[in-house]
Scaffold this motif. Structure first.
Motif, PDB file in Angstrom:
ATOM      1  N   VAL A 194       2.242   9.358  -6.120  1.00 15.69           N
ATOM      2  CA  VAL A 194       2.926  10.657  -5.940  1.00 15.69           C
ATOM      3  C   VAL A 194       3.938  10.877  -7.058  1.00 15.69           C
ATOM      4  O   VAL A 194       4.053  11.983  -7.610  1.00 15.69           O
ATOM      5  CB  VAL A 194       3.613  10.701  -4.559  1.00 15.69           C
ATOM      6  CG1 VAL A 194       4.470  11.952  -4.434  1.00 15.69           C
ATOM      7  CG2 VAL A 194       2.576  10.673  -3.446  1.00 15.69           C
ATOM      8  N   TRP A 195       4.664   9.832  -7.415  1.00 17.13           N
ATOM      9  CA  TRP A 195       5.656   9.904  -8.498  1.00 17.13           C
ATOM     10  C   TRP A 195       4.988  10.308  -9.812  1.00 17.13           C
ATOM     11  O   TRP A 195       5.475  11.193 -10.527  1.00 17.13           O
ATOM     12  CB  TRP A 195       6.347   8.552  -8.608  1.00 17.13           C
ATOM     13  CG  TRP A 195       7.278   8.366  -9.760  1.00 17.13           C
ATOM     14  CD1 TRP A 195       7.034   7.686 -10.921  1.00 17.13           C
ATOM     15  CD2 TRP A 195       8.626   8.855  -9.886  1.00 17.13           C
ATOM     16  NE1 TRP A 195       8.125   7.718 -11.742  1.00 17.13           N
ATOM     17  CE2 TRP A 195       9.121   8.423 -11.135  1.00 17.13           C
ATOM     18  CE3 TRP A 195       9.455   9.607  -9.057  1.00 17.13           C
ATOM     19  CZ2 TRP A 195      10.404   8.728 -11.569  1.00 17.13           C
ATOM     20  CZ3 TRP A 195      10.739   9.898  -9.501  1.00 17.13           C
ATOM     21  CH2 TRP A 195      11.200   9.470 -10.745  1.00 17.13           C
ATOM     22  N   TRP A 204       0.839  -1.199   0.000  1.00 14.42           N
ATOM     23  CA  TRP A 204       0.000   0.000   0.000  1.00 14.42           C
ATOM     24  C   TRP A 204       0.872   1.246   0.000  1.00 14.42           C
ATOM     25  O   TRP A 204       0.584   2.217  -0.724  1.00 14.42           O
ATOM     26  CB  TRP A 204      -0.913  -0.010   1.221  1.00 14.42           C
ATOM     27  CG  TRP A 204      -1.915   1.100   1.224  1.00 14.42           C
ATOM     28  CD1 TRP A 204      -3.100   1.161   0.555  1.00 14.42           C
ATOM     29  CD2 TRP A 204      -1.797   2.347   1.935  1.00 14.42           C
ATOM     30  NE1 TRP A 204      -3.739   2.353   0.796  1.00 14.42           N
ATOM     31  CE2 TRP A 204      -2.965   3.110   1.650  1.00 14.42           C
ATOM     32  CE3 TRP A 204      -0.841   2.894   2.777  1.00 14.42           C
ATOM     33  CZ2 TRP A 204      -3.179   4.369   2.174  1.00 14.42           C
ATOM     34  CZ3 TRP A 204      -1.060   4.158   3.310  1.00 14.42           C
ATOM     35  CH2 TRP A 204      -2.213   4.878   3.003  1.00 14.42           C
ATOM     36  N   CYS A 205       1.938   1.236   0.776  1.00 16.61           N
ATOM     37  CA  CYS A 205       2.879   2.367   0.779  1.00 16.61           C
ATOM     38  C   CYS A 205       3.559   2.506  -0.577  1.00 16.61           C
ATOM     39  O   CYS A 205       3.780   3.624  -1.074  1.00 16.61           O
ATOM     40  CB  CYS A 205       3.919   2.188   1.884  1.00 16.61           C
ATOM     41  SG  CYS A 205       3.257   2.281   3.564  1.00 16.61           S
ATOM     42  N   LEU A 206       3.898   1.370  -1.195  1.00 18.40           N
ATOM     43  CA  LEU A 206       4.516   1.409  -2.528  1.00 18.40           C
ATOM     44  C   LEU A 206       3.555   2.021  -3.550  1.00 18.40           C
ATOM     45  O   LEU A 206       3.972   2.792  -4.421  1.00 18.40           O
ATOM     46  CB  LEU A 206       4.927   0.002  -2.963  1.00 18.40           C
ATOM     47  CG  LEU A 206       6.068  -0.649  -2.186  1.00 18.40           C
ATOM     48  CD1 LEU A 206       6.303  -2.080  -2.681  1.00 18.40           C
ATOM     49  CD2 LEU A 206       7.363   0.170  -2.337  1.00 18.40           C
ATOM     50  N   LYS A 207       2.275   1.700  -3.445  1.00 16.96           N
ATOM     51  CA  LYS A 207       1.292   2.291  -4.364  1.00 16.96           C
ATOM     52  C   LYS A 207       1.191   3.798  -4.166  1.00 16.96           C
ATOM     53  O   LYS A 207       1.065   4.550  -5.147  1.00 16.96           O
ATOM     54  CB  LYS A 207      -0.084   1.640  -4.151  1.00 16.96           C
ATOM     55  CG  LYS A 207      -0.181   0.218  -4.671  1.00 16.96           C
ATOM     56  CD  LYS A 207      -1.580  -0.337  -4.477  1.00 16.96           C
ATOM     57  CE  LYS A 207      -1.700  -1.746  -5.018  1.00 16.96           C
ATOM     58  NZ  LYS A 207      -3.050  -2.318  -4.850  1.00 16.96           N
ATOM     59  N   CYS A 208       1.243   4.233  -2.911  1.00 13.38           N
ATOM     60  CA  CYS A 208       1.213   5.677  -2.645  1.00 13.38           C
ATOM     61  C   CYS A 208       2.419   6.365  -3.282  1.00 13.38           C
ATOM     62  O   CYS A 208       2.298   7.466  -3.844  1.00 13.38           O
ATOM     63  CB  CYS A 208       1.196   5.934  -1.143  1.00 13.38           C
ATOM     64  SG  CYS A 208      -0.349   5.466  -0.340  1.00 13.38           S
ATOM     65  N   ILE A 209       3.588   5.717  -3.203  1.00 16.03           N
ATOM     66  CA  ILE A 209       4.796   6.278  -3.814  1.00 16.03           C
ATOM     67  C   ILE A 209       4.620   6.394  -5.323  1.00 16.03           C
ATOM     68  O   ILE A 209       4.995   7.400  -5.940  1.00 16.03           O
ATOM     69  CB  ILE A 209       6.020   5.418  -3.460  1.00 16.03           C
ATOM     70  CG1 ILE A 209       6.323   5.514  -1.958  1.00 16.03           C
ATOM     71  CG2 ILE A 209       7.237   5.839  -4.271  1.00 16.03           C
ATOM     72  CD1 ILE A 209       7.405   4.568  -1.484  1.00 16.03           C
ATOM     73  N   VAL A 210       4.032   5.364  -5.946  1.00 13.22           N
ATOM     74  CA  VAL A 210       3.809   5.389  -7.396  1.00 13.22           C
ATOM     75  C   VAL A 210       2.873   6.534  -7.767  1.00 13.22           C
ATOM     76  O   VAL A 210       3.118   7.269  -8.737  1.00 13.22           O
ATOM     77  CB  VAL A 210       3.229   4.040  -7.878  1.00 13.22           C
ATOM     78  CG1 VAL A 210       2.764   4.135  -9.328  1.00 13.22           C
ATOM     79  CG2 VAL A 210       4.263   2.935  -7.748  1.00 13.22           C
TER      80      VAL A 210
END
Length: 709
Positions: free
Chosen positions: A380-381, A372-378
């Protein structure tokens, strides 16, 4: 017994969806001997990541985000850019309270807006002049008043002209001191404080008085103060929000644990509630039809839309049609429940098994926090890249209104309307016959000449879909490996403690290529859907009936295709996690296995989805209701929003937490279902080939394991 006979009749014949699986003495769960799968697609994914990073570097290097904040006045002129306002870079609002209202985010700011050289440093009102409290002084008014253009401003030489200009919204009625915020003149907290006495003396709207007046709840505070109040509410209640979210985690865990014992009760109560709802609607429609059939319809009293709705509701044919539709739906639901009751019982038992699996491997519940944190990073990126790409390129200006009243010399001697121009040169080279600035001709901003950035947006958009689906696929495969290990362990007490770590290592080591392949397929479908939606919006208003129908069919087709691909991907990941085969083989095996048991698939999918949906609503509603009645009901914290903001944060956070937990639960049920189908086909309950399914499942299917002598 009938279920058992039907099952044996199915596995004894070779079907078009492949033969039933055969017993394999070496198979005891997820295979340990594996090789890398779909490597070429993993290489392709890494190549795309390199290209995506290159797009990001180009966007960050060449993009100027400040270009996106350029203010535009009511006449469409870009403040500080277009020729007639090139020296006026700030946007002034005639009636700022209309823009400070939160509704402006949906409806826009309904007040004239003009470009000015600088924001007003002091307050002014026309009220003393209009009421005759002070002698009219044209020069003083011209120095203070802000109008749409200088001609209107210079024409105000009498009190009647002042009143007429204000009535026509050509000039501002009043204003207070303000400060530049993103090139907009916005009254800050300091400005409001300095203008407090002025607002009281002139009787103009007072932000502080408005906030304290409960009978007139109109938001006339400045943007930074509005945001400050929200932040203040969150600061006051952050401990309560954290406690509520922790309680949401606990409630989610307890709810999942309780499903082990109450899944059947919840399911049957839900089905009974649906039947009762349909019967209630049917009775109402029949009564309404009988009443309209035997009596004259009442007279329509409403106007416009309300009247049309009343007229439709008084049509007896409508209620007859609804009665027939509800009767058919009721009959279908009753028949489905009657004939599929055993399969519903199997679905409920599998849901209970899923609860056991999740409870025994608690680390799997918290694992989705990482993806879920990785998806948030994607996300924002992607947003940062898109934001900078929109600001890449040169600003293009075009000439407008070039005629005999606006003539240009030198470089722009042959300038015509529609030609490219530069605002600074236009102001220097183009004049009216008297030598002053052009009043009709202008050089205005047209668009951003982005060059290759238009195509780079496509790369970024595709990266958004591929990145999110890749992370989702990797999560599904890791969880599938965990729950498959749980199912195929005969003694559940021997399930490895680090099963999540083991499954993660296996997926990263062997099957990232399969994840890349599956996510690529569904990303292409999602990307095409996005392009169709974008194209439809661009041609909206110009399309005919045939075009509308064409877009509707396209959207429907790709929506169905995307959902089908998601279903195939999910089950392919499960089979790959168990057997270690490539994506195509895993998808084929999963599809054939499911099609050999299609009725069980449909029933399980719908029953499980319905239970999970109820669970999310129950958890979210209970936590929010508890927070409201225990903390925010009496507003003892003196919150500006009376608890609305923290309750909204709690609701969103609780739903995300519940959805995260139930996504794990859903994956557990789907994995156990495929394992259960394999178990039915591979084993027969003998000493050599015992069933791995639980005792409850064996009892429902009329199966048993023979004891060793």
């Amino acid at each position: 017994m009938q279920e058992d006979i039907m099952y044996h009749s199915l596995i004894t014949k070779k079907k078009k969806h492949g033969a039933p699986l055969k017993y394999d003495p070496e198979f005891t769960g997820p295979r340990k001997r594996r090789s890398c799968t779909d490597v070429i697609f993993l290489i392709l994914f890494f190549v795309f990541l390199v290209v995506w990073v290159g797009v990001a570097v180009y966007a960050f290097k060449n993009g100027r985000p400040d270009k996106l904040f350029t203010a535009t006045d009511s006449r469409g002129r870009k403040c500080g850019l277009d020729s007639e306002v090139i020296d006026k870079k700030y946007l002034f609002f005639f009636d700022f309270p209309k823009c400070a209202n939160p509704k402006v985010l949906l409806n826009g700011c309904d007040t004239p807006q003009v470009c000015v050289e600088e924001c007003p440093k002091e307050s002014w009102s026309s009220k003393p002049y209009r009421l005759g409290l002070r002698e009219f002084n044209a020069q003083q008014v011209q120095e203070k008043i802000i109008c749409k253009n200088e001609e209107i401003k210079r024409s105000i030489n009498t009190l009647d002209k002042l009143k007429q200009s204000i009535a026509n919204e050509d000039c501002a009625d009043w204003y207070i001191s303000s400060s530049p915020v993103y090139e907009r003149c916005v009254p800050t907290s300091d400005d409001l404080s300095r203008s407090h006495t002025f607002l009281e003396e002139t009787g103009m709207p007072n932000a502080l008085a408005t906030m304290s007046n409960s009978s007139v709840h109109i938001t006339t505070i400045s943007i930074d103060e509005f945001g400050g109040q929200i932040l203040d509410d969150l600061i006051k209640t952050w401990k309560h929000i954290v406690v509520a979210l922790v309680i949401a985690v606990i409630v989610s865990l307890v709810y999942i644990a309780l499903l082990r014992w109450f899944a059947g009760i919840l399911t049957w109560l839900s089905l009974i509630a649906i039947i009762a709802l349909i019967i209630t609607g049917l009775i109402y429609c029949v009564k309404r039809f009988i009443y309209l059939r035997d009596n004259e319809p009442p007279e329509v009293t409403g106007k416009m839309i309300q009247g049309e709705l009343e007229e439709i509701s008084n049509t007896k044919e409508l209620w007859l049609t609804l009665s027939i539709i509800l009767a058919i739906i009721l009959l279908i639901v009753l028949l489905l429940i009657l004939f599929l009751r055993k399969r519903i019982a199997v679905a409920i038992t599998l849901i209970k098994e899923g609860s056991k699996a999740v409870s025994n491997v608690l680390s799997a519940l918290f694992f989705p926090i990482i993806p879920w944190c990785l998806k948030c990073i994607v996300v924002v990126w992607v947003l940062f890249i898109a934001f900078h790409l929109f600001a890449v390129g040169n600003q293009v200006f075009r000439a407008h209104g070039i005629n005999e009243t606006c003539r240009c010399i030198g470089k722009y001697e042959t300038l015509k309307s529609g030609d490219r121009c530069e605002p600074q040169l236009f102001q220097e080279l183009c004049h009216n016959p008297n030598g002053g600035p052009c009043t009709t001709g202008t050089c205005r901003f047209f668009k951003m000449e982005s060059g290759p950035a238009a195509y780079l947006h496509l790369v970024n958009a595709f990266g958004f879909f591929w990145g999110l689906w890749f992370i989702s696929g990797m999560t599904d495969m890791i969880l599938a490996g965990v729950f498959a290990k749980w199912y195929w362990t005969f003694d559940k007490r021997r399930v490895p403690f680090f099963s999540v770590t083991e499954s993660t290592g296996r997926t990263l080591r062997y099957h990232l290529g399969t994840v890349a392949f599956g996510s690529l397929i569904i990303s292409i479908c999602s990307f095409i859907r996005a392009i169709i939606e974008y194209t439809e919006k661009k041609v909206k208003g110009a399309e005919n009936t045939i075009m509308k129908a064409f877009f509707c069919c396209l959207k429907c087709f790709f929506w169905c295709l995307e959902n089908f691909l998601r279903f195939i991907n999910r089950n392919a990941y499960i089979m790959c996690a168990i057997h270690g085969k490539n994506f195509c083989t895993s998808a084929k095996d999963a599809f054939n296995l499911l099609m050999r048991n299609v009725l069980r698939v449909v029933v399980l999918d719908k029953v499980a989805d319905f239970l999970f949906f109820i669970g999310k609503l129950v958890i979210t509603g209970s936590v929010v209701a508890g927070a409201y009645f225990l903390v925010f009901k009496n507003n003892y914290l003196n919150l500006h929003s009376e608890g609305a903001v923290p309750l909204l944060v709690i609701a969103i956070g609780t739903y995300i937490i519940a959805a995260t937990f139930f996504s794990v639960y859903s994956m557990a049920v789907d994995t156990l279902f495929l394992c259960f189908l394999e178990d039915c086909e591979r084993n027969d309950g003998s000493v050599e080939r015992p069933y791995f399914m639980s005792k409850n499942l064996r009892q429902i299917l009329g199966k048993r394991n023979k004891k060793q002598r």
